[in-house]
Structures are given as structure tokens and as C-alpha cells.
Design a protein around this motif. Structure first.
Motif, mmCIF file in Angstrom:
data_model
loop_
_atom_site.group_PDB
_atom_site.id
_atom_site.type_symbol
_atom_site.label_atom_id
_atom_site.label_comp_id
_atom_site.label_asym_id
_atom_site.label_seq_id
_atom_site.Cartn_x
_atom_site.Cartn_y
_atom_site.Cartn_z
ATOM 1 N N ASP A 100 0.813 -1.211 0.000
ATOM 2 C CA ASP A 100 0.000 0.000 0.000
ATOM 3 C C ASP A 100 0.849 1.265 0.000
ATOM 4 O O ASP A 100 0.310 2.374 0.045
ATOM 5 C CB ASP A 100 -0.919 0.023 1.228
ATOM 6 C CG ASP A 100 -1.965 -1.080 1.182
ATOM 7 O OD1 ASP A 100 -2.444 -1.393 0.071
ATOM 8 O OD2 ASP A 100 -2.290 -1.646 2.253
ATOM 9 N N GLY A 101 2.176 1.073 0.011
ATOM 10 C CA GLY A 101 3.069 2.226 0.043
ATOM 11 C C GLY A 101 3.306 2.768 1.429
ATOM 12 O O GLY A 101 3.907 3.845 1.590
ATOM 13 N N ASP A 102 2.830 2.037 2.466
ATOM 14 C CA ASP A 102 3.010 2.476 3.852
ATOM 15 C C ASP A 102 4.348 2.000 4.402
ATOM 16 O O ASP A 102 4.914 1.004 3.938
ATOM 17 C CB ASP A 102 1.890 1.927 4.735
ATOM 18 C CG ASP A 102 0.513 2.377 4.295
ATOM 19 O OD1 ASP A 102 0.411 3.489 3.732
ATOM 20 O OD2 ASP A 102 -0.456 1.622 4.505
ATOM 21 N N LEU A 103 4.838 2.696 5.424
ATOM 22 C CA LEU A 103 6.049 2.279 6.121
ATOM 23 C C LEU A 103 5.651 1.323 7.238
ATOM 24 O O LEU A 103 4.859 1.672 8.119
ATOM 25 C CB LEU A 103 6.776 3.488 6.691
ATOM 26 C CG LEU A 103 8.089 3.217 7.432
ATOM 27 C CD1 LEU A 103 9.107 2.578 6.496
ATOM 28 C CD2 LEU A 103 8.637 4.499 8.037
ATOM 29 N N VAL A 104 6.192 0.115 7.190
ATOM 30 C CA VAL A 104 5.761 -0.959 8.075
ATOM 31 C C VAL A 104 6.953 -1.530 8.841
ATOM 32 O O VAL A 104 8.063 -1.614 8.313
ATOM 33 C CB VAL A 104 5.082 -2.084 7.260
ATOM 34 C CG1 VAL A 104 4.799 -3.302 8.112
ATOM 35 C CG2 VAL A 104 3.794 -1.569 6.636
ATOM 36 N N VAL A 105 6.701 -1.944 10.078
ATOM 37 C CA VAL A 105 7.666 -2.693 10.885
ATOM 38 C C VAL A 105 7.024 -4.023 11.248
ATOM 39 O O VAL A 105 5.839 -4.077 11.590
ATOM 40 C CB VAL A 105 8.069 -1.919 12.154
ATOM 41 C CG1 VAL A 105 8.803 -2.824 13.132
ATOM 42 C CG2 VAL A 105 8.961 -0.739 11.800
ATOM 43 N N SER A 106 7.793 -5.105 11.156
ATOM 44 C CA SER A 106 7.249 -6.424 11.463
ATOM 45 C C SER A 106 8.298 -7.273 12.152
ATOM 46 O O SER A 106 9.468 -6.882 12.288
ATOM 47 C CB SER A 106 6.800 -7.130 10.174
ATOM 48 O OG SER A 106 7.919 -7.623 9.456
ATOM 49 N N ASN A 107 7.876 -8.456 12.568
ATOM 50 C CA ASN A 107 8.804 -9.465 13.052
ATOM 51 C C ASN A 107 9.599 -10.016 11.862
ATOM 52 O O ASN A 107 9.233 -9.802 10.705
ATOM 53 C CB ASN A 107 8.048 -10.589 13.755
ATOM 54 C CG ASN A 107 7.348 -10.121 15.019
ATOM 55 O OD1 ASN A 107 7.850 -9.265 15.739
ATOM 56 N ND2 ASN A 107 6.167 -10.671 15.286
ATOM 57 N N PRO A 108 10.670 -10.748 12.128
ATOM 58 C CA PRO A 108 11.519 -11.236 11.031
ATOM 59 C C PRO A 108 10.824 -12.148 10.030
ATOM 60 O O PRO A 108 11.325 -12.318 8.913
ATOM 61 C CB PRO A 108 12.646 -11.981 11.764
ATOM 62 C CG PRO A 108 12.728 -11.322 13.090
ATOM 63 C CD PRO A 108 11.305 -10.999 13.442
ATOM 64 N N ASP A 109 9.668 -12.722 10.401
ATOM 65 C CA ASP A 109 8.940 -13.584 9.464
ATOM 66 C C ASP A 109 7.746 -12.871 8.832
ATOM 67 O O ASP A 109 6.926 -13.492 8.158
ATOM 68 C CB ASP A 109 8.469 -14.859 10.161
ATOM 69 C CG ASP A 109 7.521 -14.581 11.323
ATOM 70 O OD1 ASP A 109 7.270 -13.390 11.626
ATOM 71 O OD2 ASP A 109 7.030 -15.560 11.920
ATOM 72 N N GLY A 110 7.636 -11.570 9.049
ATOM 73 C CA GLY A 110 6.542 -10.804 8.483
ATOM 74 C C GLY A 110 5.320 -10.695 9.370
ATOM 75 O O GLY A 110 4.391 -9.940 9.049
ATOM 76 N N SER A 111 5.283 -11.446 10.459
ATOM 77 C CA SER A 111 4.138 -11.381 11.367
ATOM 78 C C SER A 111 4.223 -10.115 12.228
ATOM 79 O O SER A 111 5.252 -9.453 12.296
ATOM 80 C CB SER A 111 4.105 -12.616 12.266
ATOM 81 O OG SER A 111 5.241 -12.653 13.118
#
Length: 363
Positions: free
Chosen positions: A140-151
């Protein structure tokens, strides 16, 4: 390089103070993992003779994108040909037990010897210094932070629309109470709107936070000129003090010193810089030489910057460099895949993966 010479003198003074003040000794030490080079067991064939990339590293600095789906700075999320080709002829992976990861704008990230489904498009993946979090621009063009597996994805900042965000980097620094220096835990990224590129910052722990335009002050002293506030792309923050480097549309690489006071200056001609994770005195970048993109390393000295061509015999393009956590190895992209080489340039690049994408290291 008065900006870094001054910091070095100040750092020595702080170190002496830290030796006297209990508990401050560890604040000034670097962190990271052993960051193996990833060359063990790799395909020993060099990438020489490959068809040169149609995108030069220097050109990408002007608009903040490399012009291909692999990096995805232009918002493309389509699966590149290399991703489907592996189904019949698996390319050399080269990401097992060395922390190397490869993102290509799709939902899959090559890491740990396999492909991990992040559940959303992953563009310009960057890892926190401790390796516990990933930052990227999603579908979506947003800035995202996640866990190392994407969760556990959190939208740190939501793109308001009409903007292209790219190349987030972590700016992390421990507090130094003895010097009144606050800790930092930010994300810096490039944003382009209406054809104008600027650098932005936002707390890494934010949720739907509003990014602010990054302050870019210039180095003090007679004859110094203000640094450009627009045309800035490809930020990279690392090291101990939260310093960063970035590229500008004028074809130069700049340093942004965010230690005791914010200041900065142009360093030299180039693009796509990557800051060293173990000090604030060196970085690697891309510069066009003889029709190919070479990797150069800049090191600060008391008399000025020293530049070394790490790929003097290049017969292909080396772009999008990334440091291993221990600062000893550099990974880079070529038209044929990912290569690694010693950060001191003592050995030629070795191909470690046939995947095409943006290399990054996780501690």
C-alpha cells in the motif's frame, strides 16, 4: 572532513569520562553479530561478462528508484522473472547461516536458505541493528515494521497518497547521559511527491505516526555551503552515534552528522551509499567508472576522505551495496544475482546467489 575530525576528538573526551563514570563504558561500543561473508560453498564463478544493467547506480540517486521491479522503489510489485525461474532451475541461494537477505518487491524474502512469505509486498527491506525487527514499504506504500517472518506488522506511518516512499533505514543510538546525548530509535526514509524528493524521519515505535522532514544542517566553518534540502534519496544510518549518509540528485553523497549537533557536508561523487555498522568514519557507495558501476569505500582521515575502488576490474555493474553486521563483508547486486566481497577490497567479488533483488544483512 572537519565534521568527523571534530567528532573523533569529542568521542575521545567522552570515552575518558565514561571510564570514570560507572556504567558508561559499554555505551560507546559497537554491536552486531559475526556476520559471516556467505562465500563458503558459494558458486566461485564471477559475474564478469554479464550483460550490463540498464540502470546505473549514479542515475538512481536522481529519482530515488532503480527502475526495476526487484527493488520496487517505483511501486512495482510484480513478480520478477528470476522468481518464477527458480521453480525449474533453483538459483544459488547463498543466504544460509550468514544473515544475508534478498527482497525483490514481492511478498517473498529470500533468507536463511529459503523463501519466507511476509504476507504483503516487501520493498526496500531493512533490519534493525539487533535483527529483531524488519522495516519496509508494503504493497500500500506504507512504512511498516514487522517481526523477522513478516508477522506482527505495524503501520508506523501511513502513506497519505500521491507519494512514493523508499529505502527506510534504522537510526539507533544508545543514550550517553554523561554528555546529555539522548538515545535514538528512528526510521529515516526518502519520500517523493510532485517530483520532489526529501528525507523524512519517524519514530520506529510509532503507529500511524506523521513523518517529519528531516533537518539537514550544514557543516560550520568559513566557506561552507548549505546542503540541498531536496533531491535527497537513499539514506543509510548506522554506526555508534546515529550518523547517516545519503545521495542527492546533484550526483554526490552527503554525510549527516547527528551527534552533538546536526551538521553535514558533501563527501564525493556517487550514489546508493551504505554506512558502516561498526563506526561512523566510513561507508561504501556506487560510482560509475569506465562504463560500469563500481563499489567504492570512503574512509575518513585527519587530512580528508580517502576513496578506494573495491572493484577495480569490474566488467559488470555492482549496485545497492550492504554491510554485514560486523562490517567485514559487503554484499551487492549485479545483473546476474548477489555477490559478496571483503569490505577492505582484498578479494574479488564472489557470486553467492542467483536471486535478483535488494541485499540486506540481518544480525
Amino acid at each position: 572532513m572537519s565534521v568527523r575530525t571534530e567528532r573523533r576528538r569529542t568521542s575521545i573526551a567522552i570515552a575518558l569520562t565514561a571510564g570514570i563514570t560507572a556504567g558508561l563504558g559499554l555505551v560507546l561500543t559497537g554491536c552486531g553479530s559475526d556476520g559471516a561473508s556467505g562465500a563458503a560453498g558459494a558458486d566461485s564463478s564471477a559475474t564478469s561478462g554479464a550483460t550490463p544493467s540498464t540502470t546505473s547506480g549514479s542515475g538512481s540517486a536522481a529519482d530515488g528508484k532503480t527502475g526495476n521491479a526487484a527493488t520496487g522503489n517505483d511501486g512495482a510489485t510484480s513478480r520478477p522473472a528470476a522468481d518464477s525461474a527458480h521453480k525449474t532451475t533453483p538459483p544459488l541461494n547463498g543466504t544460509s547461516r550468514n544473515g544475508l537477505t534478498i527482497s525483490d518487491g514481492t511478498r517473498y524474502v529470500v533468507m536463511n536458505g529459503t523463501r519466507v512469505d511476509f504476507g504483503t509486498a516487501v520493498r526496500d527491506l531493512a533490519w534493525s541493528p539487533d535483527g529483531k525487527k524488519a522495516a519496509f514499504v508494503d504493497g500500500d506504500g506504507d512504512l511498516v515494521v514487522s517481526n523477522p517472518d513478516g508477522s506482527g506488522r505495524t503501520v508506523v506511518a501511513k502513506n497519505p497518497g500521491g507519494q512514493n516512499w523508499s529505502h527506510p533505514t534504522w537510526q539507533v543510538r544508545k543514550a550517553v547521559p554523561a554528555n546529555g546525548l539522548p538515545g535514538l530509535d528512528n526510521l529515516i526514509f526518502a519520500g517523493r511527491a510532485g517530483g520532489v524528493s526529501k528525507l523524512y524521519g519517524v519514530p520506529a515505535t510509532g503507529h500511524n505516526a506523521k513523518p517529519t522532514v528531516l533537518r539537514l544542517g550544514h557543516e560550520s566553518g568559513e566557506g561552507t555551503k548549505p546542503v540541498p534540502q531536496t533531491g535527497n534519496v537513499w539514506p543509510s544510518a548506522a554506526g555508534v552515534y546515529g550518523s547517516s549518509v545519503y545521495a542527492n540528485a546533484d550526483g554526490q553523497v552527503y554525510i549527516r552528522d547527528d551527534y552533538l549537533r546536526q551538521q553535514g557536508a558533501p563527501i564525493g561523487k556517487g550514489s546508493e551509499p551504505a554506512a558502516s555498522p561498526v563506526d561512523d568514519e566510513s561507508f561504501v557507495f556506487v560510482r560509475s567508472v569506465g562504463g560500469h558501476d563500481h563499489l567504492f569505500r570512503e574512509t575518513s582521515t585527519g587530512t580528508g576522505p580517502v576513496f578506494k575502488d573495491l572493484t577495480p576490474n569490474a566488467t559488470t555493474d555492482y549496485t545497492e551495496p550492504a554491510y554485514s553486521p560486523d562490517g567485514k563483508t559487503i554484499a551487492a547486486r549485479t545483473p546476474n544475482g548477489i555477490v559478496t566481497l571483503p569490505a577492505d577490497g582484498s578479494k574479488a567479488p564472489v557470486k553467492v546467489s542467483g536471486y535478483l533483488g535488494l541485499p540486506a544483512y540481518r544480525a
